[in-house]
Scaffold this active site. Structure first.
Site, short mmCIF file in Angstrom:
data_model
loop_
_atom_site.label_atom_id
_atom_site.label_comp_id
_atom_site.label_asym_id
_atom_site.label_seq_id
_atom_site.Cartn_x
_atom_site.Cartn_y
_atom_site.Cartn_z
CB CYS A 116 -54.74 -4.17 -12.10
SG CYS A 116 -53.34 -4.94 -12.88
CG HIS A 257 -55.51 -5.97 -8.24
ND1 HIS A 257 -55.82 -6.90 -9.20
CD2 HIS A 257 -54.28 -5.50 -8.55
CE1 HIS A 257 -54.82 -6.99 -10.04
NE2 HIS A 257 -53.86 -6.15 -9.67
CG ASN A 287 -51.82 -9.09 -11.27
OD1 ASN A 287 -52.98 -8.96 -11.66
ND2 ASN A 287 -51.03 -8.07 -10.99
N1 COA Z 1 -36.82 -14.99 -8.89
C1 COA Z 1 -35.71 -14.82 -8.15
N2 COA Z 1 -35.22 -13.61 -7.87
C2 COA Z 1 -35.88 -12.54 -8.36
C3 COA Z 1 -37.04 -12.67 -9.14
C4 COA Z 1 -37.50 -13.96 -9.39
N3 COA Z 1 -38.61 -14.19 -10.11
N4 COA Z 1 -37.46 -11.43 -9.47
C5 COA Z 1 -36.62 -10.57 -8.93
N5 COA Z 1 -35.64 -11.23 -8.27
C6 COA Z 1 -34.52 -10.70 -7.52
C7 COA Z 1 -34.17 -9.29 -7.91
O1 COA Z 1 -33.33 -9.31 -9.05
C8 COA Z 1 -33.44 -8.81 -6.68
O2 COA Z 1 -32.13 -9.31 -6.72
P1 COA Z 1 -30.91 -8.39 -6.22
O3 COA Z 1 -31.18 -8.10 -4.78
O4 COA Z 1 -29.73 -9.27 -6.47
O5 COA Z 1 -30.96 -7.18 -7.10
C9 COA Z 1 -34.16 -9.51 -5.54
O6 COA Z 1 -34.86 -10.60 -6.14
C10 COA Z 1 -35.14 -8.64 -4.81
O7 COA Z 1 -35.95 -7.97 -5.78
P2 COA Z 1 -37.08 -7.00 -5.37
O8 COA Z 1 -37.70 -6.40 -6.60
O9 COA Z 1 -36.60 -6.05 -4.31
O10 COA Z 1 -38.11 -8.03 -4.70
P3 COA Z 1 -39.43 -7.72 -3.96
O11 COA Z 1 -39.42 -8.39 -2.65
O12 COA Z 1 -39.80 -6.26 -4.01
O13 COA Z 1 -40.50 -8.48 -4.86
C11 COA Z 1 -42.15 -8.08 -6.53
C12 COA Z 1 -40.68 -8.11 -6.22
C13 COA Z 1 -42.33 -7.74 -8.01
C14 COA Z 1 -42.76 -9.44 -6.24
C15 COA Z 1 -42.84 -7.01 -5.63
O14 COA Z 1 -42.12 -5.81 -5.70
C16 COA Z 1 -44.25 -6.74 -6.04
O15 COA Z 1 -45.11 -7.59 -5.96
N6 COA Z 1 -44.54 -5.49 -6.44
C17 COA Z 1 -45.87 -5.12 -6.85
C18 COA Z 1 -46.10 -5.62 -8.22
C19 COA Z 1 -47.50 -5.44 -8.66
O16 COA Z 1 -48.39 -5.39 -7.87
N7 COA Z 1 -47.68 -5.35 -9.96
C20 COA Z 1 -48.94 -5.28 -10.57
C21 COA Z 1 -49.63 -4.03 -10.29
S1 COA Z 1 -51.26 -4.22 -10.71
#
Ligand code: COA
Length: 330
Positions: A116, A257, A287
């Protein structure tokens, strides 16, 4: 010391597919909810490129708009850089396909793969060719068709990504008060597997097994990427401004970003800067990887919020790991 040319952006363009995928649409595909997606990411909808169209189609549309706004003919271009991790083919590069379509027959062409952070890398490369006096007109495109590499059975990734393209024309200027001031490019390949597509490359060529195991889609460790992103953005921002003896509050606009609205808000609150300095399109587009920054830039210009003389920082982070930024006086 030899006086270096400055690089300014003289035209911008964007291409956004028409097809909208809402969070409610995703509720029908995977175990998720609009409430979860909005509260954890800020995303309400994203765009998906229609079947039969590809990366080069979106690139061409954005590029033609940028060229037209810059009043530059494709035949004048010295170089075409396409930042993407979702090219039309492994080879040839999308930039070559674009070069032929634009009939930019004087131009060299290459793709830049930096996750990205691709657009920031490509803009910095363009600046070097202009600074050195070798080239005067360069087209830089940031484009992704991520919906084709998204696992629509994986709720942790499929809600995040969208398709789009942004393009800019970069030209040499003798105006010392405008243009790119400095840049920062970083990487840490130890984090390669935090966000990657396991199969389809030479490490694991496509086979029946890789297809059956869904290994041609993006896999991500969201939590680790989140922590890395917050630090990478702040480190880059301070690096860019301190080298010019400036402070974050001296910036008129910070184009981050668009990976997660929570990351943008976290940075904004930590720096105690007003919301209007941080353009947002993740709510509407998701994204779009290499395309988030050039699309945001184009939208801010159309809205009249990004103006000549503004001090602007663009900062990105992504797969690789890579991160970096560009500081410019618009
Ligand atoms: N809908 C519902 N629940 C979801 C889900 C969705 N789409 N995706 C994940 N979950 C669940 C997980 O399974 C987890 O459940 P559990 O507690 O029973 O295991 C729970 O939600 C929490 O997951 P977690 O990964 O800790 O959530 P988070 O608050 O960290 O959010 C992201 C996840 C991916 C949104 C966040 O980590 C993020 O944005 N990270 C950066 C990603 C990024 O920038 N990527 C591109 C880089 S360029």
């Amino acid at each position: 010391m030899q006086k270096l040319n400055r690089s300014i952006i003289t035209g911008t363009g964007a291409a956004i597919p028409d097809r909208v995928i809402t969070n409610e649409d995703l509720e029908k595909l995977v175990d998720t909810s609009n409430e979860w997606i909005v509260s954890r990411t800020g995303i309400r909808e994203r765009r998906m490129l229609e079947e039969g169209f590809s990366n080069a189609d979106l690139s061409e549309k954005a590029a033609r708009e940028a060229l037209s706004r810059a009043e530059v003919s494709a035949s004048e271009l010295d170089l075409i850089l396409v930042a993407t991790v979702t090219p039309d083919h492994h080879t040839p590069s999308t930039s070559c396909i674009l070069q032929a379509r634009l009939e930019a027959f004087k131009a060299g062409a290459m793709d830049i793969s930096a996750g990205c952070t691709g657009f920031v890398y490509a803009l910095s490369v363009a600046q070097q060719f202009i600074n050195s006096g070798i080239y005067t007109k360069i087209l830089v495109v940031g484009v992704e068709i991520l919906t084709r590499f998204t696992d629509w059975e994986d709720r942790s990734t499929c809600v995040l990504f969208g398709d789009g393209a942004g393009a800019v024309v970069v030209e040499a200027t003798e105006d010392e008060n405008r243009g790119i001031i400095n840049f920062s490019l970083k990487s840490d390949g130890r984090g390669a597997k935090l966000l990657y597509v396991p199969a389809g490359g030479s490490a694991m060529p496509a086979s029946e097994e890789t297809v059956n195991n869904r290994m041609h889609y993006l896999i991500m460790n969201g939590n680790e990427i989140f922590k890395f992103a917050v630090k990478a953005v702040e480190d880059t921002l301070y690096d860019l401004v301190r080298r010019e003896n400036k402070k974050p509050e001296d910036l008129d606009m910070i184009i981050l970003h668009q990976a997660n609205l929570r990351i943008i808000n976290h940075i904004r609150k930590h720096l105690k800067l007003p919301q209007e300095k941080f353009p947002v399109n993740i709510d509407r587009l998701g994204n779009t990887s290499s395309a988030t920054i050039p699309i945001a830039m184009h939208e801010e210009i159309l809205a009249g919020r990004l103006k000549e003389g503004d001090l602007v920082a663009m900062i990105a982070f992504g797969a690789g790991l890579t991160w970096g930024g560009v500081l410019m006086r618009w």
